[in-house]
Design a protein around this motif. Structure first.
Motif, PDB file in Angstrom:
ATOM      1  N   PRO A 112       0.789  -1.232   0.000  1.00  0.00           N
ATOM      2  CA  PRO A 112       0.000   0.000   0.000  1.00  0.00           C
ATOM      3  C   PRO A 112       0.825   1.289   0.000  1.00  0.00           C
ATOM      4  CG  PRO A 112       0.158  -0.819   2.228  1.00  0.00           C
ATOM      5  CD  PRO A 112       0.871  -1.826   1.359  1.00  0.00           C
ATOM      6  N   ARG A 115      -0.091   4.869  -2.872  1.00  0.00           N
ATOM      7  CA  ARG A 115      -1.356   4.884  -3.588  1.00  0.00           C
ATOM      8  C   ARG A 115      -1.532   6.266  -4.210  1.00  0.00           C
ATOM      9  NH1 ARG A 115      -5.286   2.545   1.248  1.00  0.00           N
ATOM     10  NH2 ARG A 115      -4.564   0.364   1.203  1.00  0.00           N
ATOM     11  N   THR A 144      -7.029   0.809  -3.389  1.00  0.00           N
ATOM     12  CA  THR A 144      -7.180   0.022  -2.161  1.00  0.00           C
ATOM     13  C   THR A 144      -7.479  -1.447  -2.425  1.00  0.00           C
ATOM     14  OG1 THR A 144      -9.537   0.597  -2.076  1.00  0.00           O
ATOM     15  CG2 THR A 144      -8.007   2.012  -0.849  1.00  0.00           C
ATOM     16  N   VAL A 195       0.545   2.486   4.653  1.00  0.00           N
ATOM     17  CA  VAL A 195      -0.153   3.223   3.606  1.00  0.00           C
ATOM     18  C   VAL A 195       0.435   4.628   3.467  1.00  0.00           C
ATOM     19  CG1 VAL A 195      -2.359   4.212   2.875  1.00  0.00           C
ATOM     20  CG2 VAL A 195      -2.289   1.944   3.946  1.00  0.00           C
TER      21      VAL A 195
END
Length: 301
Positions: A112, A115, A144, A195
């Protein structure tokens, strides 16, 4: 398999070529509409549109996929899967749901991490040692979806242009593999930790920050090569740095330290290797300085 391919820039072209060469039935190619380009501002098709037309594949260039008629047309293609690579338009839920196996995306990072819109440039700017390609299933969230395949590659001293070209080829190979094993691969959810988001590159970010370390400034040079081009200003003119090296040196950040255009940074200094004036070709600092004086002691902006 019956496929719709959705992509726009050069990054997407190897994947289009690869799935075409693999013998898949490409029912249609979707790309962003032609844009004005060149001095005459004539309408220029995207690299994907140009390649698809050369291959004899029907091309659609809607401004948006939110229009019900566009969605009906897409559904009527009766697709097994849609392959997406840097398309640049949001896919509404009816588009995501239409293919039997959904939509697979070629994403230029190890999810992740990074992104979003500019994963390659952000990885270079952050000083990441490695990046890669993730083949992911698409859903409504921003990158996602579950991961089908992940492969890594070192970044080294590559520019964004060089790294993009390498990842485009890797992504093409991986997508063909994913399609060949679609019934066998068990996609896995992305990790909840790690992330980060790769925001779109803004032009003002390309101004070199000499108050940062020389290493950070050199990453700016690589991350913004070829677009939009890291730059400084002197004498009312913008000079792009296309290549540079961190070197020893000290002084007020932005100060030219010698007759070779070495520039002081917050830590150490930056030695340009390749520069470009507006409207000119790439040149060495020595070639630049013969026609554009930047004396030692100058403070660059």
């Amino acid at each position: 398999m019956r496929i719709a391919f959705m992509g726009t820039p050069d990054f997407a072209v190897p994947t289009l070529d690869a799935i075409h060469a693999a013998g898949h039935d490409i029912a249609a190619v979707y790309s962003q509409p032609p844009r004005p380009a060149g001095r005459g501002k004539g309408m220029k098709p995207s690299p994907v549109q140009a390649r698809a037309e050369a291959l004899g594949i029907p091309v659609r260039t809607p401004m948006s996929l939110r229009d019900p008629d566009e969605q009906t047309t897409f559904v009527a293609l009766n697709l097994d899967v849609a392959v997406v690579a840097a398309y640049g338009l949001i896919l509404p839920q009816p588009i995501l749901d239409a293919p039997n196996h959904g939509c697979l995306n070629v994403h230029g990072s190890i999810l992740p991490r990074w992104r979003g819109a500019a994963p390659i440039q952000r990885a270079i700017l952050a000083g990441d040692e490695r990046t890669g390609i993730t083949i992911m299933g698409m859903e409504r969230g921003l990158d996602t979806g579950p991961m089908f395949l992940v492969r890594e590659t070192p970044i080294g001293r590559k520019t964004a242009g060089e790294l993009t070209a390498d990842l485009a080829i890797l992504g093409a190979v991986m997508m063909v593999e994913a399609l060949s094993r679609l019934d066998q691969i068990q996609p896995v959810p992305q990790p909840e930790k790690g992330v980060t988001y790769a925001a779109k590159i803004e032009k003002q970010e390309a101004r070199l920050d000499f108050c940062a370390s020389a290493e950070a400034a050199e990453r700016q040079v690589r991350a913004f090569n070829p677009h939009p081009g890291a730059f400084f200003e002197h004498g009312g003119e913008r000079i792009k740095l296309l290549a540079a090296d961190p070197v020893s040196g000290s002084g007020e950040p932005g100060t030219v330290l010698d007759d070779q255009l070495t520039i002081a940074c917050g830590t150490a200094a930056l030695a340009p290797a390749l520069v470009q004036r507006a409207g000119r070709g790439a040149m060495t600092p020595a070639e630049l300085l013969r026609g554009f004086a930047i004396p030692r002691g100058s403070l660059l902006q």
